[in-house]
Scaffold this motif. Structure first.
Motif, PDB file in Angstrom:
ATOM      1  N   GLY A 125      32.340  47.327  45.027  1.00 43.85           N
ATOM      2  CA  GLY A 125      32.214  48.758  45.278  1.00 43.85           C
ATOM      3  C   GLY A 125      31.617  49.514  44.117  1.00 43.85           C
ATOM      4  N   VAL A 126      31.409  50.816  44.330  1.00 38.93           N
ATOM      5  CA  VAL A 126      30.727  51.649  43.341  1.00 38.93           C
ATOM      6  C   VAL A 126      31.529  51.769  42.053  1.00 38.93           C
ATOM      7  CG1 VAL A 126      29.862  53.966  42.868  1.00 38.93           C
ATOM      8  CG2 VAL A 126      29.519  52.958  45.121  1.00 38.93           C
ATOM      9  N   LEU A 127      32.831  52.039  42.147  1.00 39.85           N
ATOM     10  CA  LEU A 127      33.651  52.246  40.954  1.00 39.85           C
ATOM     11  C   LEU A 127      33.728  50.977  40.109  1.00 39.85           C
ATOM     12  CD1 LEU A 127      35.394  54.119  39.297  1.00 39.85           C
ATOM     13  CD2 LEU A 127      37.357  53.509  40.731  1.00 39.85           C
ATOM     14  N   ALA A 128      33.957  49.854  40.775  1.00 41.17           N
ATOM     15  CA  ALA A 128      34.031  48.579  40.051  1.00 41.17           C
ATOM     16  C   ALA A 128      32.684  48.254  39.404  1.00 41.17           C
ATOM     17  CB  ALA A 128      34.456  47.458  40.995  1.00 41.17           C
ATOM     18  N   SER A 129      31.596  48.527  40.114  1.00 41.62           N
ATOM     19  CA  SER A 129      30.259  48.261  39.568  1.00 41.62           C
ATOM     20  C   SER A 129      29.963  49.164  38.374  1.00 41.62           C
ATOM     21  CB  SER A 129      29.199  48.475  40.652  1.00 41.62           C
ATOM     22  OG  SER A 129      29.381  47.567  41.724  1.00 41.62           O
ATOM     23  N   ALA A 130      30.423  50.412  38.439  1.00 40.30           N
ATOM     24  CA  ALA A 130      30.243  51.328  37.311  1.00 40.30           C
ATOM     25  C   ALA A 130      31.040  50.852  36.096  1.00 40.30           C
ATOM     26  CB  ALA A 130      30.664  52.741  37.701  1.00 40.30           C
ATOM     27  N   CYS A 131      32.269  50.381  36.333  1.00 42.37           N
ATOM     28  CA  CYS A 131      33.097  49.856  35.235  1.00 42.37           C
ATOM     29  C   CYS A 131      32.458  48.623  34.616  1.00 42.37           C
ATOM     30  CB  CYS A 131      34.500  49.526  35.742  1.00 42.37           C
ATOM     31  SG  CYS A 131      35.493  50.964  36.172  1.00 42.37           S
ATOM     32  N   ASP A 132      31.913  47.765  35.463  1.00 45.62           N
ATOM     33  CA  ASP A 132      31.225  46.569  34.963  1.00 45.62           C
ATOM     34  C   ASP A 132      30.018  46.956  34.115  1.00 45.62           C
ATOM     35  OD1 ASP A 132      30.641  43.537  35.171  1.00 45.62           O
ATOM     36  OD2 ASP A 132      28.785  44.436  35.903  1.00 45.62           O
ATOM     37  N   ALA A 133      29.258  47.945  34.571  1.00 39.71           N
ATOM     38  CA  ALA A 133      28.078  48.394  33.828  1.00 39.71           C
ATOM     39  C   ALA A 133      28.466  48.983  32.479  1.00 39.71           C
ATOM     40  CB  ALA A 133      27.301  49.423  34.656  1.00 39.71           C
ATOM     41  N   ILE A 134      29.509  49.802  32.462  1.00 37.16           N
ATOM     42  CA  ILE A 134      29.949  50.416  31.201  1.00 37.16           C
ATOM     43  C   ILE A 134      30.443  49.349  30.225  1.00 37.16           C
ATOM     44  CG2 ILE A 134      31.652  51.957  30.153  1.00 37.16           C
ATOM     45  CD1 ILE A 134      31.522  53.618  32.764  1.00 37.16           C
TER      46      ILE A 134
END
Length: 227
Positions: A125-134
């Motif tokens: 999902g978007v939130l998990a993908s954003a956390c992975d990117a950060i």
């Protein structure tokens, strides 16, 4: 994913799965731009911005993008964010833009960004993908900043342009060259791996067929003839 899982995903990229020092990805910009700490920081932040934007967009479109054009679609999305980041850096930090040179547009084909799109953003999902990117972006930035700081201090006697080592002391100019970059890179990889091994030691595998990952495909083991 829960908040705890998202936090774990974010922290993984900093040390445990550091893209540069553990996964050994993105070595070209790592070695090329880290002669100065400010260049390493600039490259790290630019890559983090691209990684965050592309991960979010790819996660949003993961059910829309056909499998046959998956990779070309990722490259187009990443290239769009690289163009935006490149214009921003050129406008607000022209000295860093000049120093990074060709390596800034080459973020498009950076293994870290394309790899996270394929391995994580495409499946979460978007939130998990954003956390992975950060997390991955922070890990990449910290690795470049650390390398750049060591090479600049030992090679030029400065840090972010500030004089650290007196001019009367002779510095190791080789640190600003390719051999110095490889040396510092190798030392940091060894240090991180040593830290990870001390942090959580893996149990030794059993000797024999029971400890072999290919035991299931081994005819000799299936017949019970392997000792």
């Amino acid at each position: 994913m829960s908040k705890q899982s998202n936090l774990k995903v974010l922290l993984n990229g900093i040390i445990k799965e550091n893209p540069v020092l553990v996964l050994i990805l993105g070595t070209c910009p790592t070695l090329a731009v880290t002669s100065l700490a400010v260049n390493g920081l600039g490259m790290g932040l630019a890559a983090t911005a691209v990684l965050l934007g592309s991960n979010i967009v790819i996660s949003l479109l993961r059910k829309v993008i056909p499998d046959k054009v998956r990779i070309p679609s990722y490259i187009v999305i990443i290239a769009g964010f690289v163009t935006i980041v490149g214009f921003l850096v050129q406008a607000y930090a022209p000295s860093i833009y000049e120093a990074l040179g060709l390596f800034l547009p080459l973020i498009v084909v950076n293994c870290i960004i394309l790899g996270r799109a394929e391995m994580f953003a495409n499946k979460n999902g978007v939130l998990a993908s954003a956390c992975d990117a950060i997390g991955m972006g922070l890990g990449f930035t910290l690795a470049l900043l650390c390398m750049g700081s060591i090479r600049e201090i030992l090679g030029s006697g400065t840090w972010f342009g500030m004089r650290i080592i007196p001019e009367s002391v002779q510095t190791m100019s080789i640190m600003t060259l390719a051999p110095g970059g490889f040396f510092v890179f190798g030392c940091l990889i060894a240090l991180v791996n040593f830290f990870l091994m001390r942090k959580g030691k893996k149990p030794k595998q059993e000797v024999g067929c029971s400890g072999c990952p290919m035991a299931g495909k081994c005819a000799e083991a299936a017949e019970g003839g392997c000792k």
